[in-house]
Design a protein around this motif. Sequence first.
Motif, PDB file in Angstrom:
ATOM      1  N   ILE A 124       0.841  -1.204   0.000  1.00 43.32           N
ATOM      2  CA  ILE A 124       0.000   0.000   0.000  1.00 43.32           C
ATOM      3  C   ILE A 124       0.875   1.253   0.000  1.00 43.32           C
ATOM      4  CG2 ILE A 124      -1.603   1.348   1.420  1.00 43.32           C
ATOM      5  CD1 ILE A 124      -2.918  -1.328   2.172  1.00 43.32           C
ATOM      6  N   GLY A 125       1.963   1.227   0.737  1.00 40.64           N
ATOM      7  CA  GLY A 125       2.868   2.378   0.767  1.00 40.64           C
ATOM      8  C   GLY A 125       3.491   2.666  -0.586  1.00 40.64           C
ATOM      9  N   LEU A 126       3.983   1.626  -1.250  1.00 38.50           N
ATOM     10  CA  LEU A 126       4.584   1.811  -2.572  1.00 38.50           C
ATOM     11  C   LEU A 126       3.542   2.234  -3.603  1.00 38.50           C
ATOM     12  CD1 LEU A 126       7.059  -1.194  -2.561  1.00 38.50           C
ATOM     13  CD2 LEU A 126       7.624   1.232  -2.423  1.00 38.50           C
ATOM     14  N   MET A 127       2.344   1.661  -3.513  1.00 38.52           N
ATOM     15  CA  MET A 127       1.277   2.059  -4.426  1.00 38.52           C
ATOM     16  C   MET A 127       0.910   3.525  -4.202  1.00 38.52           C
ATOM     17  SD  MET A 127      -2.553   0.525  -4.892  1.00 38.52           S
ATOM     18  CE  MET A 127      -3.071   1.173  -3.320  1.00 38.52           C
ATOM     19  N   SER A 128       0.881   3.962  -2.954  1.00 39.64           N
ATOM     20  CA  SER A 128       0.565   5.353  -2.642  1.00 39.64           C
ATOM     21  C   SER A 128       1.626   6.303  -3.189  1.00 39.64           C
ATOM     22  CB  SER A 128       0.439   5.542  -1.132  1.00 39.64           C
ATOM     23  OG  SER A 128      -0.610   4.751  -0.633  1.00 39.64           O
ATOM     24  N   ILE A 129       2.875   5.922  -3.079  1.00 45.79           N
ATOM     25  CA  ILE A 129       3.954   6.734  -3.641  1.00 45.79           C
ATOM     26  C   ILE A 129       3.771   6.881  -5.148  1.00 45.79           C
ATOM     27  CG2 ILE A 129       6.437   6.781  -4.135  1.00 45.79           C
ATOM     28  CD1 ILE A 129       6.829   5.482  -1.353  1.00 45.79           C
ATOM     29  N   GLY A 130       3.464   5.775  -5.821  1.00 42.61           N
ATOM     30  CA  GLY A 130       3.233   5.821  -7.260  1.00 42.61           C
ATOM     31  C   GLY A 130       2.038   6.677  -7.638  1.00 42.61           C
ATOM     32  N   LEU A 131       0.959   6.568  -6.878  1.00 42.43           N
ATOM     33  CA  LEU A 131      -0.241   7.353  -7.158  1.00 42.43           C
ATOM     34  C   LEU A 131       0.019   8.845  -6.957  1.00 42.43           C
ATOM     35  CD1 LEU A 131      -3.252   7.365  -7.865  1.00 42.43           C
ATOM     36  CD2 LEU A 131      -3.730   7.124  -5.433  1.00 42.43           C
ATOM     37  N   ILE A 132       0.703   9.190  -5.883  1.00 40.62           N
ATOM     38  CA  ILE A 132       1.031  10.595  -5.627  1.00 40.62           C
ATOM     39  C   ILE A 132       1.952  11.133  -6.726  1.00 40.62           C
ATOM     40  CG2 ILE A 132       2.282  12.142  -4.060  1.00 40.62           C
ATOM     41  CD1 ILE A 132       1.145  10.344  -1.767  1.00 40.62           C
ATOM     42  N   ALA A 133       2.939  10.339  -7.116  1.00 40.73           N
ATOM     43  CA  ALA A 133       3.851  10.770  -8.182  1.00 40.73           C
ATOM     44  C   ALA A 133       3.091  10.989  -9.492  1.00 40.73           C
ATOM     45  CB  ALA A 133       4.960   9.744  -8.377  1.00 40.73           C
ATOM     46  N   TRP A 134       2.164  10.081  -9.814  1.00 44.32           N
ATOM     47  CA  TRP A 134       1.387  10.230 -11.046  1.00 44.32           C
ATOM     48  C   TRP A 134       0.524  11.486 -10.995  1.00 44.32           C
ATOM     49  CZ3 TRP A 134       1.513   9.405 -15.817  1.00 44.32           C
ATOM     50  CH2 TRP A 134       0.380   9.484 -16.609  1.00 44.32           C
ATOM     51  N   ARG A 135      -0.081  11.764  -9.845  1.00 43.72           N
ATOM     52  CA  ARG A 135      -0.909  12.978  -9.725  1.00 43.72           C
ATOM     53  C   ARG A 135      -0.056  14.231  -9.884  1.00 43.72           C
ATOM     54  NH1 ARG A 135      -5.493  13.129 -11.082  1.00 43.72           N
ATOM     55  NH2 ARG A 135      -5.892  14.889  -9.756  1.00 43.72           N
ATOM     56  N   VAL A 136       1.144  14.240  -9.322  1.00 42.92           N
ATOM     57  CA  VAL A 136       2.035  15.393  -9.469  1.00 42.92           C
ATOM     58  C   VAL A 136       2.394  15.593 -10.936  1.00 42.92           C
ATOM     59  CG1 VAL A 136       4.371  16.234  -8.965  1.00 42.92           C
ATOM     60  CG2 VAL A 136       2.951  15.319  -7.128  1.00 42.92           C
ATOM     61  N   VAL A 137       2.708  14.506 -11.629  1.00 39.69           N
ATOM     62  CA  VAL A 137       3.043  14.604 -13.051  1.00 39.69           C
ATOM     63  C   VAL A 137       1.852  15.116 -13.842  1.00 39.69           C
ATOM     64  CG1 VAL A 137       3.569  13.217 -15.104  1.00 39.69           C
ATOM     65  CG2 VAL A 137       4.885  12.894 -13.020  1.00 39.69           C
TER      66      VAL A 137
END
Length: 77
Positions: free
Chosen positions: A41-54
């Motif tokens: 869940i932590g790694l998925m959250s990092i990916g989701l946040i990064a995608w939203r920033v992009v």
Amino acid sequence: MQLHRGFRIMVAAAGLNNGLVAGVIAPLVMHSALGLAAASIGLMSIGLIAWRVVRVRWPETGTVPAAVSEPSADPPP
């Protein structure tokens, strides 16, 4: 990959990230199902946040250009 330096950097970064996950994070959490779930869940959250920033910074990222996505029925003159 030889034409664009940025691609080489992305490939190197992906390899570094995979090594970090496999060599550091996985051994720390592999003894517990709850730990594995939390790390996932932590790694998925990092990916989701990064995608939203992009997507906020570069809104055209991940979209298909209109000329390619909607082909015309009429051939060009």
